[in-house]
Design a protein around this motif. Structure first.
Motif, mmCIF file in Angstrom:
data_model
loop_
_atom_site.group_PDB
_atom_site.id
_atom_site.type_symbol
_atom_site.label_atom_id
_atom_site.label_comp_id
_atom_site.label_asym_id
_atom_site.label_seq_id
_atom_site.Cartn_x
_atom_site.Cartn_y
_atom_site.Cartn_z
ATOM 1 N N ILE A 117 -48.437 85.484 7.904
ATOM 2 C CA ILE A 117 -47.587 86.292 8.770
ATOM 3 C C ILE A 117 -46.983 85.396 9.838
ATOM 4 N N THR A 118 -45.662 85.500 10.000
ATOM 5 C CA THR A 118 -44.980 84.769 11.066
ATOM 6 C C THR A 118 -44.157 85.754 11.882
ATOM 7 N N GLY A 119 -43.973 85.428 13.134
ATOM 8 C CA GLY A 119 -43.171 86.268 14.009
ATOM 9 C C GLY A 119 -42.347 85.426 14.952
ATOM 10 N N GLU A 120 -41.190 85.964 15.320
ATOM 11 C CA GLU A 120 -40.288 85.261 16.233
ATOM 12 C C GLU A 120 -39.628 86.285 17.142
ATOM 13 N N VAL A 121 -39.639 86.024 18.441
ATOM 14 C CA VAL A 121 -38.924 86.892 19.380
ATOM 15 C C VAL A 121 -37.441 86.573 19.238
ATOM 16 N N VAL A 122 -36.670 87.582 18.818
ATOM 17 C CA VAL A 122 -35.243 87.368 18.580
ATOM 18 C C VAL A 122 -34.377 87.951 19.686
ATOM 19 N N GLU A 123 -34.978 88.781 20.525
ATOM 20 C CA GLU A 123 -34.212 89.392 21.612
ATOM 21 C C GLU A 123 -35.171 89.893 22.678
ATOM 22 N N LYS A 124 -34.717 89.855 23.904
ATOM 23 C CA LYS A 124 -35.447 90.461 25.012
ATOM 24 C C LYS A 124 -34.451 91.340 25.740
ATOM 25 N N LYS A 125 -34.783 92.624 25.865
ATOM 26 C CA LYS A 125 -33.838 93.556 26.470
ATOM 27 C C LYS A 125 -34.529 94.415 27.518
ATOM 28 N N GLU A 126 -33.706 94.990 28.372
ATOM 29 C CA GLU A 126 -34.227 95.876 29.407
ATOM 30 C C GLU A 126 -33.824 97.296 29.046
ATOM 31 N N GLU A 127 -34.803 98.183 28.989
ATOM 32 C CA GLU A 127 -34.528 99.582 28.680
ATOM 33 C C GLU A 127 -34.610 100.416 29.948
ATOM 34 N N ARG A 128 -34.576 101.723 29.757
ATOM 35 C CA ARG A 128 -34.627 102.632 30.903
ATOM 36 C C ARG A 128 -35.762 102.293 31.860
ATOM 37 N N VAL A 171 -37.769 98.639 32.092
ATOM 38 C CA VAL A 171 -38.869 98.240 31.227
ATOM 39 C C VAL A 171 -38.365 97.137 30.301
ATOM 40 N N GLU A 172 -39.058 96.008 30.268
ATOM 41 C CA GLU A 172 -38.664 94.904 29.401
ATOM 42 C C GLU A 172 -39.285 95.060 28.022
ATOM 43 N N VAL A 173 -38.451 94.857 26.998
ATOM 44 C CA VAL A 173 -38.880 95.006 25.613
ATOM 45 C C VAL A 173 -38.516 93.740 24.844
ATOM 46 N N ALA A 174 -39.473 93.200 24.110
ATOM 47 C CA ALA A 174 -39.227 92.065 23.225
ATOM 48 C C ALA A 174 -39.052 92.603 21.807
ATOM 49 N N VAL A 175 -38.041 92.093 21.110
ATOM 50 C CA VAL A 175 -37.824 92.453 19.713
ATOM 51 C C VAL A 175 -38.365 91.297 18.876
ATOM 52 N N VAL A 176 -39.370 91.573 18.044
ATOM 53 C CA VAL A 176 -40.046 90.546 17.256
ATOM 54 C C VAL A 176 -39.702 90.734 15.784
ATOM 55 N N LYS A 177 -39.175 89.678 15.166
ATOM 56 C CA LYS A 177 -38.905 89.689 13.726
ATOM 57 C C LYS A 177 -40.151 89.151 13.029
ATOM 58 N N VAL A 178 -40.712 89.939 12.111
ATOM 59 C CA VAL A 178 -41.955 89.584 11.432
ATOM 60 C C VAL A 178 -41.695 89.424 9.938
ATOM 61 N N THR A 179 -42.311 88.387 9.341
ATOM 62 C CA THR A 179 -42.204 88.151 7.896
ATOM 63 C C THR A 179 -43.598 87.911 7.330
ATOM 64 N N THR A 181 -40.662 92.330 5.530
ATOM 65 C CA THR A 181 -39.948 91.850 6.710
ATOM 66 C C THR A 181 -39.711 93.042 7.620
ATOM 67 N N GLY A 182 -39.596 92.781 8.890
ATOM 68 C CA GLY A 182 -39.335 93.893 9.791
ATOM 69 C C GLY A 182 -39.094 93.473 11.220
ATOM 70 N N MET A 183 -38.694 94.446 11.997
ATOM 71 C CA MET A 183 -38.453 94.261 13.418
ATOM 72 C C MET A 183 -39.383 95.210 14.181
ATOM 73 N N VAL A 184 -39.997 94.675 15.228
ATOM 74 C CA VAL A 184 -40.935 95.459 16.035
ATOM 75 C C VAL A 184 -40.542 95.317 17.501
ATOM 76 N N ASP A 185 -40.396 96.446 18.187
ATOM 77 C CA ASP A 185 -40.108 96.453 19.619
ATOM 78 C C ASP A 185 -41.417 96.568 20.382
ATOM 79 N N VAL A 186 -41.595 95.688 21.355
ATOM 80 C CA VAL A 186 -42.833 95.656 22.135
ATOM 81 C C VAL A 186 -42.505 95.737 23.616
ATOM 82 N N GLN A 187 -43.026 96.757 24.276
ATOM 83 C CA GLN A 187 -42.888 96.873 25.726
ATOM 84 C C GLN A 187 -43.803 95.854 26.355
ATOM 85 N N LEU A 188 -43.249 95.011 27.198
ATOM 86 C CA LEU A 188 -44.025 93.934 27.823
ATOM 87 C C LEU A 188 -44.696 94.412 29.098
#
Length: 82
Positions: free
Chosen positions: A39-50, A53-61, A72-79
């Motif tokens: 399993i590998t993962g890479e943070v592909v985006e960091k965004k601010e939501e309502r 709140v900071e959220v990291a978007v992690v691409k997982v393979t 494969t997939g994308m996972v949003d994680v509230q930091l």
């Protein structure tokens, strides 16, 4: 069970104060008994939501020992907010 592997991997990275808010995983091949799964993962985006709140978007393979893509997939994680 591969979906649980993805969520466990990302939640382990995020730590006990991180929070998975969304996941979208596509399954490509089965994992057979005796296969090794990597399993590998890479943070592909960091965004601010309502509410700032900071959220990291992690691409997982997930790949097996033959380099075949299992999922494969994308996972949003509230930091954590410190």
């Amino acid at each position: 069970s591969m979906g649980a592997w993805v969520l466990d991997y990302v939640s382990g990275w995020a730590g006990e104060r991180g929070f998975i808010t969304h996941a979208n995983v596509s399954y490509r091949n089965p994992a057979f008994t005796g296969d090794a799964t990597f399993i590998t993962g890479e943070v592909v985006e960091k965004k601010e939501e309502r509410r700032r709140v900071e959220v990291a978007v992690v691409k997982v393979t997930l790949k097996n020992q033959d380099d075949a893509v299992l999922a494969t997939g994308m996972v949003d994680v509230q930091l954590p907010q410190d």
